[in-house]
Scaffold this active site. Structure first.
Site, short mmCIF file in Angstrom:
data_model
loop_
_atom_site.label_atom_id
_atom_site.label_comp_id
_atom_site.label_asym_id
_atom_site.label_seq_id
_atom_site.Cartn_x
_atom_site.Cartn_y
_atom_site.Cartn_z
N CYS A 77 0.85 -1.20 0.00
CA CYS A 77 0.00 0.00 0.00
C CYS A 77 0.88 1.25 0.00
O CYS A 77 1.61 1.49 -0.95
CB CYS A 77 -0.99 -0.05 1.17
N HIS A 178 -3.83 -4.66 -0.06
CA HIS A 178 -3.39 -5.29 1.20
C HIS A 178 -3.52 -6.80 1.07
O HIS A 178 -4.61 -7.35 1.31
CB HIS A 178 -4.25 -4.79 2.37
N GLU A 180 -2.52 -8.99 3.11
CA GLU A 180 -2.82 -9.55 4.44
C GLU A 180 -4.30 -9.43 4.78
O GLU A 180 -4.76 -10.05 5.74
CB GLU A 180 -1.94 -8.87 5.51
#
Length: 196
Positions: A77, A178, A180
């Site tokens: 990001c 993202h 994750e």
């Protein structure tokens, strides 16, 4: 394998560490220069403003370590945007200058900002980072600034305009989304990065 998540003072450090742990790898969150320089893989996360994170990295003397590193590093990001030359954010911020591109405010016409939610990434050629990831897979985005499409772009995403969603220059990788927070498909991308 020594995996470092650079402590940029932002909120998503633990979620990256948990995602890496779920893949069977241990990692440390640190700003210690010796640990960063000796690591095998580096994550450079970023949430918040370019000026705030650049200030933290500058105070901790991490910028030159990242610029000089030879191991593979993944900017996530804002971490991807920091790899570029300059960001329009906060009236202009000089960033690391690894990827020759400015970071621009996302101009979406009538679409709301920030760009929040699931969106597709489109790539035109195979790459180890995309192993077992179908083209046009959806990842989770939260951002208001973009890296324009340039010679280092590996995949693009559209939100009013097309922009770089994955970039690579030598050992420097960046993703605008993202991984994750992107479920199984995000985990695959993280695994691919760790295994490159």
């Amino acid at each position: 394998m020594d995996i470092v998540i650079v402590d940029t003072g932002c909120a998503n450090l633990k979620s990256i560490q948990v995602a890496v742990k779920n893949l069977g790898y241990d990692s440390i969150i640190t700003s210690e220069l010796s640990k960063i320089s000796k690591s095998k893989k580096i994550f450079l996360p970023g949430v918040g403003t370019a000026s705030a994170v650049m200030s933290i990295l500058s105070k901790k003397n991490i910028i030159h370590i990242i610029r000089e590193c030879k191991q593979k590093i993944l900017g996530i990001c804002l971490g991807m945007q920091l790899l570029c030359d300059f960001s329009e954010e906060c009236n202009g911020v000089k960033t690391m200058g690894i990827i020759k591109s400015s970071v621009l405010r996302l101009k979406t016409n009538n679409l709301p900002l920030p760009h929040i939610g699931w969106n597709q990434i489109t790539f035109s050629k195979t790459h180890p980072l995309f192993k077992n990831i179908p083209n046009n897979s959806r990842f989770y985005f939260v951002h208001s600034y973009i890296v324009p499409i340039n010679k280092y772009t590996l995949s693009t995403t559209n939100y009013g305009v097309d922009f770089s969603s994955v970039v690579q220059k030598n050992n420097f990788f960046g993703v605008q989304f993202h991984p994750e927070k992107s479920g199984d498909i995000g985990a695959k991308l993280l695994k691919n990065f760790l295994e490159i």
